[in-house]
Design an enzyme around this catalytic site. Structure first.
Site, mmCIF file in Angstrom:
data_model
loop_
_atom_site.group_PDB
_atom_site.id
_atom_site.type_symbol
_atom_site.label_atom_id
_atom_site.label_comp_id
_atom_site.label_asym_id
_atom_site.label_seq_id
_atom_site.Cartn_x
_atom_site.Cartn_y
_atom_site.Cartn_z
ATOM 1 N N ALA A 62 22.418 -24.666 -2.407
ATOM 2 C CA ALA A 62 22.020 -23.499 -1.634
ATOM 3 C C ALA A 62 20.519 -23.295 -1.744
ATOM 4 O O ALA A 62 19.844 -23.894 -2.586
ATOM 5 C CB ALA A 62 22.764 -22.265 -2.136
ATOM 6 N N GLY A 101 26.559 -25.779 -3.193
ATOM 7 C CA GLY A 101 26.986 -25.611 -1.811
ATOM 8 C C GLY A 101 27.055 -26.923 -1.065
ATOM 9 O O GLY A 101 27.849 -27.071 -0.120
ATOM 10 N N GLU A 104 30.355 -28.241 -1.778
ATOM 11 C CA GLU A 104 31.344 -27.388 -1.118
ATOM 12 C C GLU A 104 31.444 -27.717 0.371
ATOM 13 O O GLU A 104 32.537 -27.705 0.948
ATOM 14 C CB GLU A 104 30.994 -25.921 -1.343
ATOM 15 C CG GLU A 104 31.258 -25.491 -2.788
ATOM 16 C CD GLU A 104 30.872 -24.056 -3.067
ATOM 17 O OE1 GLU A 104 31.734 -23.281 -3.515
ATOM 18 O OE2 GLU A 104 29.690 -23.696 -2.841
ATOM 19 N N GLU A 124 26.636 -24.281 -10.483
ATOM 20 C CA GLU A 124 26.355 -22.854 -10.346
ATOM 21 C C GLU A 124 26.365 -22.096 -11.669
ATOM 22 O O GLU A 124 25.628 -21.127 -11.848
ATOM 23 C CB GLU A 124 27.357 -22.209 -9.379
ATOM 24 C CG GLU A 124 27.114 -22.512 -7.910
ATOM 25 C CD GLU A 124 27.767 -23.792 -7.445
ATOM 26 O OE1 GLU A 124 27.798 -24.044 -6.233
ATOM 27 O OE2 GLU A 124 28.266 -24.565 -8.306
#
Length: 697
Positions: A62, A101, A104, A124
């Protein structure tokens, strides 16, 4: 279409290429581009979609710059769900790193292929949060719960071959990501492969989540995010639907996002990347370093030489005798053997380093050709002055002359040479080939390109380098002396060393101050106390003798088997030494002190406040240029709990007004030790924080 994601149609395949250098972070433009690309592919009649990243990586994660700001649509969880829901066959081609992310997004695709060098992970927890876009719900459905918990709670990166074994990727193929991705999509289409949504896979078998939660929390020394991640994975197994599991994950993610621990970890992450960026070094080129010299082959010198050799630098190691030089080589060989055992070095490279990259010498003339020399001799000013007098005579013009002193005045050392502009402090931390911190001590006349050379060397040695000014102890050891004195004061006033150590390890420190003293050697502190007494201590300063008694009896901590703790061979850690408390009680009686009880909370508050107050002085005096320099120093050199961000970040989160109020209250009992730092008083008066100073640069 967003420029951050390029769209291309190749036959029946829509290709979405992320182009958001340097790491294709999943910022809002990238998210919008991916969503638009999926919708366009569906509307134009494509049969499949390939998602890959241009440049050096897939989506590396991210965009951390968006943390703490109002979110912008499309949100990553919604985007991942939309990708997974597509009726087209969606394939991700991974290279570089697919982290957070990025993984993901890959998990929301129906198939995944990776090049052999690719790495995946969900890191994370290292930022004090958990995966928030389905990572805790999708990964367990692929790998099973135990493997998913390992990956998620550690935040570790997984190599492509292991990812293949776990089922995270379906195929590993060498080549350019676009090419191997297209070939794999065509293969899947030719096979008429079914669309395979991870969120629709069966729920994995559960484990004893309560037991795992307790174990992970204990291992993290109080860090919450890995343990909370366990609860999110538990939701994957126990929620009534995938959507319910996603909702639970998001709820836990949001709670952590606003927590002090996440703020502390994000601060540490950003500070580590900022600490080496100094305006004074912009456009300043470092001097070339092809070979270095190390003077002294003891534990520190051997560690420095090992770090340099592991980085590919040839080393000339100078010792006083052939016997000492051989002993130094054996220490280095032992360090390198450890690297082989950990898989960081091949046996062939180990042998090549010892045979061809390490040169032993007993005369200063051997250093005439090195580009940089680091002395790591005994911490005595007279000895170091003698060394630098010799270096000034034999080292070539332009060679950088570095001292590894922990406390001594680098200006005084530099004055022994005819070229003080070439002299710098490079304060390594022991063991130097393991510890990541390097204090780069800039003397009054140190040339800018010598400073740049210090930072370039630190980067090559994979150190986190911090600029420090000249004072007794620089940044870290100066602050250490103050908070350690605070601990000694509390011992005299009634808190035992063992209560203090436990309170501070419960707070998150790797070790308490008395266990650290045993590890470092009690003789080091003893020498410092004797030096300060000889120089003339202020009569208002509190002093103690109980630790001196241990040293006088030959008890120096771990290396002698006894200090504050007793250490037995083959056993990890120590048990309290029963001789210590009687020595403390005798010292208190001699000083007329009546001991009192301390709560663990008061111990932590006093210890931390003393640390913050001295750190504020260090920043206020310019020894550290920014508060973040202090935070990084304590995080990487002194076992400060990373999830608290560093002492000055901790102070911001606590509230500076409260910290100052405590100092003023305690000054009523000891107005010599508890004197507020002027910078702290100024910040409180102006309603500002240490973070405001970081932002000001």
């Amino acid at each position: 279409m967003s420029q951050a994601v390029e769209y291309e149609c190749i036959g029946e395949i829509a290709v979405l290429a992320a182009n958001n250098p340097p790491v294709n972070a999943l910022g809002v433009d990238v998210r919008r581009g991916l969503l638009a690309g999926i919708e366009r592919a569906e509307s134009e009649g494509a049969k499949a979609v390939l998602i890959y990243g241009k440049g050096r990586t897939f989506f590396a994660g991210a965009d951390i710059r968006e943390f703490g700001k109002p979110p912008l649509e499309p949100f990553l969880p919604s985007l991942c769900n939309r990708i997974e829901a597509s009726p087209l066959l969606v394939v991700a081609a991974l290279h570089g790193t697919a982290l957070g992310g990025g993984l993901e997004v890959a998990l929301s695709c129906h198939y995944r292929i990776a090049v052999p060098s690719a790495k995946v992970g969900l890191p994370e927890v290292k930022l004090g949060i958990i995966p928030g876009a389905g990572g805790t719900q999708r990964l367990p459905r692929i790998t099973g719960v135990e493997a998913a918990l390992d990956v998620i709670t550690t935040g570790r990166q997984v190599q492509a071959d292991e990812a293949l074994e776990l089922g995270v990727v379906d195929k590993v193929e060498d080549g350019e990501p676009r090419d191997v991705g297209l070939a794999y999509v065509r293969e899947l289409l030719d096979m008429d492969a079914p669309r395979r949504a991870v969120g629709e896979l069966p729920v994995p078998d559960p484990v004893d989540f309560d037991s795992v939660y307790d174990s992970v929390l204990k291992k993290g020394r109080g860090q919450l995010s890995p343990a909370v991640a366990v609860r999110a994975v538990q939701a994957c197994c126990e929620a009534e639907s995938f959507a319910d599991g996603m909702a639970r994950e998001r709820e836990l993610f949001q709670d952590l996002l606003v927590s002090d621990q996440s703020k502390g970890l994000r601060h540490a992450f950003a500070a580590e990347r900022t600490v080496g960026k100094l305006p004074e070094l912009k456009d300043v080129d470092p001097r070339m370093v092809h070979q270095i010299g190390v003077i002294g082959g003891g534990t520190m010198g051997a560690g420095i030489a090992t770090a340099a050799l592991l980085s590919g630098l040839p080393v000339v190691l100078l010792e006083m005798s052939n016997e000492a030089a051989i002993a130094a080589k054996e220490r280095i060989a032992g360090n390198l053997a450890g690297a082989v055992k950990r898989g960081k070095l091949s046996t062939e490279d180990h042998d090549d380093i010892l045979e061809n990259k390490l040169e032993l010498a007993t005369g200063y003339g051997a250093l005439s050709g090195v580009d940089l020399v680091i002395e790591a001799v005994f911490e005595d000013m007279a000895v170091k002055k003698q060394v630098f007098t010799q270096l000034d005579e034999v080292c070539k013009k332009g060679a950088v002359l570095a001292t590894n002193t922990s406390y001594l005045d680098v200006n005084e050392i530099a004055a022994m040479t005819s070229r003080p502009e070439d002299v710098i402090g490079l304060h390594f931390f022991s063991p130097a080939h393991v510890m990541k911190l390097l204090e780069i001590v800039v003397a009054d006349k140190t040339a800018p390109d010598v400073v740049a050379t210090g930072f370039a060397l630190g980067q090559r040695l994979r150190k986190v380098s911090v600029r420090a000014g000249v004072c007794d102890g620089f940044i870290g050891n100066r602050i250490l002396n103050t908070y350690r004195a605070c601990a000694d004061h509390m011992v005299l006033d009634g808190a035992s060393p063992y209560q203090i150590d436990k309170a501070l390890t419960d707070f998150g420190f790797a070790m308490g101050p008395f266990a650290v003293s045993d590890l470092a050697g009690l003789d080091i502190g003893w020498a410092g106390r004797k030096r300060r007494r000889a120089e003339g201590m202020d009569p208002r300063a509190r002093d103690s003798s109980y630790a001196d008694k241990l040293c006088e009896d030959g008890h120096f901590g771990q290396k002698t088997g006894k200090g504050y703790y007793i250490y037995e061979k083959g056993k990890r850690g120590g048990v309290p030494n029963p001789d210590v408390m009687p020595l403390i009680e005798a010292d208190c009686a001699a000083q007329g002190i009546t001991p009192r009880d301390f709560s663990d909370e008061e111990i932590v508050r006093r210890y931390m406040t003393a640390m913050v107050n001295e750190a504020a002085r260090v920043v206020g005096e310019g020894i550290a240029r920014r508060p973040l320099d202090v935070d990084v120093t304590l995080l990487y050199g002194y076992g400060f709990p990373r999830y608290r961000g560093g002492p000055l970040k901790w102070a911001d989160l606590q509230g500076l007004a409260g910290v100052l109020s405590d100092i003023r209250n305690w000054s009523e009992e000891d107005d010599y030790f508890w004197q507020p730092a002027p910078l702290l008083e100024q910040l409180v008066a102006e309603g500002r924080t240490f973070e405001d100073l970081n932002k000001a640069g």
